[in-house]
Every structure is written in structure tokens, then in C-alpha cells.
Design a protein around this motif. Structure first.
Motif, PDB file in Angstrom:
ATOM      1  N   UNK A  12       0.836  -1.101   0.107  1.00  0.00           N
ATOM      2  CA  UNK A  12       0.028  -0.102   0.236  1.00  0.00           C
ATOM      3  C   UNK A  12       0.930   1.758  -0.262  1.00  0.00           C
ATOM      4  N   UNK A  13       2.022   1.072   0.453  1.00  0.00           N
ATOM      5  CA  UNK A  13       2.496   2.748   0.772  1.00  0.00           C
ATOM      6  C   UNK A  13       3.575   2.228  -0.173  1.00  0.00           C
ATOM      7  N   UNK A  14       3.386   1.771  -0.925  1.00  0.00           N
ATOM      8  CA  UNK A  14       4.520   1.535  -2.472  1.00  0.00           C
ATOM      9  C   UNK A  14       3.820   1.813  -3.375  1.00  0.00           C
ATOM     10  N   UNK A  15       2.162   1.615  -3.379  1.00  0.00           N
ATOM     11  CA  UNK A  15       1.317   2.588  -4.047  1.00  0.00           C
ATOM     12  C   UNK A  15       1.409   3.486  -3.726  1.00  0.00           C
ATOM     13  N   UNK A  16       1.336   4.299  -2.912  1.00  0.00           N
ATOM     14  CA  UNK A  16       0.730   5.756  -2.269  1.00  0.00           C
ATOM     15  C   UNK A  16       2.031   5.902  -3.256  1.00  0.00           C
TER      16      UNK A  16
ATOM     17  N   UNK B 189     -11.435  10.948  -6.499  1.00  0.00           N
ATOM     18  CA  UNK B 189     -10.318  10.501  -6.933  1.00  0.00           C
ATOM     19  C   UNK B 189      -9.699   9.165  -6.133  1.00  0.00           C
ATOM     20  N   UNK B 190      -8.860   8.505  -6.145  1.00  0.00           N
ATOM     21  CA  UNK B 190      -8.516   7.587  -5.092  1.00  0.00           C
ATOM     22  C   UNK B 190      -9.548   8.088  -3.147  1.00  0.00           C
ATOM     23  N   UNK B 191     -10.720   7.611  -3.994  1.00  0.00           N
ATOM     24  CA  UNK B 191     -11.494   7.412  -3.101  1.00  0.00           C
ATOM     25  C   UNK B 191     -10.984   6.460  -2.018  1.00  0.00           C
ATOM     26  N   UNK B 192     -10.626   4.922  -2.085  1.00  0.00           N
ATOM     27  CA  UNK B 192     -10.885   4.335  -1.245  1.00  0.00           C
ATOM     28  C   UNK B 192      -9.184   4.167  -0.406  1.00  0.00           C
ATOM     29  N   UNK B 193      -8.878   5.118  -0.462  1.00  0.00           N
ATOM     30  CA  UNK B 193      -6.994   5.373  -0.391  1.00  0.00           C
ATOM     31  C   UNK B 193      -7.438   5.988   0.932  1.00  0.00           C
ATOM     32  N   UNK B 194      -8.441   6.664   0.889  1.00  0.00           N
ATOM     33  CA  UNK B 194      -7.978   7.888   1.839  1.00  0.00           C
ATOM     34  C   UNK B 194      -7.912   9.256   0.773  1.00  0.00           C
TER      35      UNK B 194
END
Length: 350
Positions: free
Chosen positions: A52-56, A238-243
Motif C-alpha cells: 500500500x505504501x509503495x502504491x502511494x 479520485x483515490x477514494x478507497x485509499x483516502x
């Protein structure tokens, strides 16, 4: 026109902002791919957090690079942007891939490479990593499920591998040693450039994309979920699921500031500010003040945008207004000072 050399400015922006940002995007996409593979080899909570961090971290240079989302990003035959970032995520399209084992009996890198924009890219990766349920343990449970998990992992790792391909292709398309789209920009008005008939046309493209980026930030990224076009609709965020919705916009502004200042990371050189100062130092100061105000207003939104549009309407409105004020300054006063004609925003309307 001023004696300011816009061709030298375009070269500096390419060398110090555009190429480094696209190189960073390709590098971080590679890191995301490695984390996804590692997570799927041993699905645990620490691995989920890492991926998840790598995605961000991959998302950051992608959003910053929206400030120059033209050429290979938008134009055929490459049109790489939607393959990286077709938003908002379409859950029906994503679940259609996961659930249809007849159409997609195997989900590997080769199959994912053939999928359309709505079924791959960073928004789809986000959905898989965050949207399975309301907390990490439940997301983890889905990936760990002996029946459902392997297929979901195959889709995830196929997506991250494809992201590496698309991000690398975008960097290569701009790189002088590759497709050399930067040469099209810098050599505008010469026989070497088949894209831009003049340096003014090339510089105008850069300027207008910055303008579109600011407009999209308040109109689409805040305005749609906030109900500026009707009812509030957080599914349009945009990017709603990750906040990460607000973070995406902040990264947009970081990219805009990089082009304006000519500085990104350890690289620095001429920026649009240097040109504007030859026309009006007061406008330069005002632009930076309004850019800072927009950033401060975004930082003032205390919760994810999907919650803030209901619970913190004042803060969301302040961010909307600050971005609108920045856009008006850019498209009227700054554009007039630099003899730029503002053109129609050809956003896809995502």
C-alpha cells in the motif's frame, strides 16, 4: 515579445523537471511491482502495508506529472496516461475481470496487458489493495483466502508488472535517447519538430496544461464529489478507497510549482517564474502567494475528502475557492503578461 529565450526554458524544464519526474515514476512503479510480488508470496499484514505504501509512493510522481500531461500521455498512438490512471475506479469493470473465469481463465501479465484502461492502472491497484472491505485485516483475508486469493494476487501482480511497462514507456517516449518527445518541444518551429509550429505554440502547450491541471483540481477532483455539478457523489472522488484524494491534488500542485520554479528534487534551472519576472515581478509574487494559499487550504482539510464533503464543508469550500482564485490569476493576468492564449480544456472528464 520579450528577449527571454523560451527555447532554453523548455529545455531546462525538460531536463530538470519532466524527465526526472518520469524517471522517478518508472523507478517507483518497479518498487511497487516488487512489493506486490513479495506480498503475494506470503500474504501478511506487514506485506500489505508495504505494498500500500509503495502504491502511494508511485502515485506521487504520477500526480505531479499531470502538470505536463500532453504528448505521449494523451495523444494517439501511445496515449499512455489512461493506461496508468483512468479514474475514478470502475468497480464493475474490475470485478468483471475477477469474476469472469470463462473470459479470463488465467490472469497473468500477458492477459492484463490486453485489458482496457478501466481494468488496469493505479486506480485498479488501489481498489484491490483498499476496497475489499473496511479495514486491512479484511483486505488481507481476501488475499489470503485459498480460493479467492490466488486469482486476486495474479491480477494484482499482473497490474503492477503492466504499470512498470507503461511508466517506462512514458519516460522513454520523452527521453532524448528514446522517442525524444522533448525534442519536439524544444525544437518547436524548426524542421526537427513535426508537432509544434513555433516556440510560442510549444510554450503555450506547457502553460495551458498547468492551467488545465488547476481547473481539473477544483472542478473535477473537488467539485464533483462536493456536489458542484449536482448532488454530492463521493464515488467520483479520485483515490477514494485509499483516502488519498487530497494528497493527489497536493501532488498536482507540487508538479505545477516544479514547472513554475524550475526545481524538482536536486535538479534546478530556469522556470516559468524567470520568464514572468521579466514581465511582472508583482504577478510572480501573487502567483506564489495564491499557490501557497491553495496548498494551505488543502492541508486544512482534516479527514479524507469523501468524509470532508459532508463533515467539513467549510474547509472543502475554502480549498475549492483557493484553487479557483489560482486558476483565475493564471488564466487572466499571468496569461496576458506572457502573451498566452488560453485554449479549451480537453480533459477526458474522468
Amino acid at each position: 515579445m520579450s528577449a527571454f529565450d523560451r527555447r532554453v526554458l523548455l529545455q531546462a524544464l525538460g531536463d530538470n523537471v519532466i524527465l526526472p519526474l518520469y524517471a522517478q515514476l518508472a523507478e517507483r512503479a518497479g518498487a511497487l511491482d516488487r512489493e506486490a510480488l513479495s506480498f503475494c508470496e506470503a500474504t501478511d499484514s506487514a506485506g500489505l502495508v508495504r505494498v500500500q505504501d509503495a502504491w502511494s509512493e508511485t502515485r506521487a510522481p504520477l500526480k505531479r506529472a499531470e502538470a505536463f500531461s500532453f504528448g505521449p500521455y494523451k495523444e494517439y498512438p501511445q496515449r499512455l496516461g489512461p493506461l496508468l490512471d483512468f479514474w475514478p475506479a470502475r468497480p464493475d469493470q474490475i470485478l468483471g475481470v475477477l469474476d469472469d473465469e470463462n473470459a479470463f481463465p488465467v490472469l497473468d501479465t500477458e492477459v492484463v496487458s490486453t485489458l482496457g484502461a478501466a481494468r488496469k492502472g493505479t486506480p485498479v491497484i488501489e481498489y484491490l489493495l483498499y476496497a475489499s472491505a473496511s479495514d486491512d485485516n479484511t483486505v488481507l483475508a481476501v488475499f489470503s483466502d485459498p480460493e479467492e486469493g490466488p486469482r486476486r494476487c495474479n491480477y494484482l501482480t499482473g497490474l503492477t508488472a503492466d504499470l512498470v511497462v507503461q511508466a517506462s514507456a512514458l519516460h522513454e517516449a520523452w527521453n532524448p535517447s528514446g522517442g525524444n518527445y522533448l525534442g519536439q518541444l524544444v525544437d518547436a518551429g524548426t524542421a526537427s519538430s513535426t508537432t509544434f509550429p513555433s516556440v510560442q505554440a510549444a510554450f503555450s502547450e506547457v502553460f495551458n496544461r498547468i492551467s488545465y491541471g488547476i481547473e481539473n483540481a477544483y472542478e473535477l477532483k473537488i467539485g464533483k464529489p462536493f456536489g458542484k455539478r449536482g448532488v454530492k457523489d463521493v464515488e467520483q472522488a479520485e483515490s477514494a478507497y485509499s483516502g488519498r484524494s487530497v494528497g493527489d491534488i497536493i501532488d498536482n500542485l507540487i508538479g505545477i510549482e516544479a514547472l513554475y520554479s524550475g526545481e524538482y528534487g536536486e535538479r534546478s534551472g530556469l522556470g516559468i517564474a524567470d520568464f514572468l519576472r521579466t514581465r511582472s515581478r508583482a504577478l510572480d509574487a501573487e502567483f506564489m502567494q495564491k499557490l501557497s494559499a491553495a496548498r494551505e487550504a488543502l492541508d486544512g482539510i482534516p479527514v479524507p475528502l469523501t468524509m470532508a464533503v459532508f463533515e467539513h464543508e467549510t474547509e472543502v469550500q475554502e480549498a475549492y475557492d483557493a484553487l479557483l482564485a489560482l486558476h483565475r490569476l493564471m488564466t487572466v493576468d499571468v496569461a496576458n503578461a506572457l502573451s498566452i492564449t488560453i485554449t479549451f480544456n480537453d480533459t477526458d472528464g474522468d
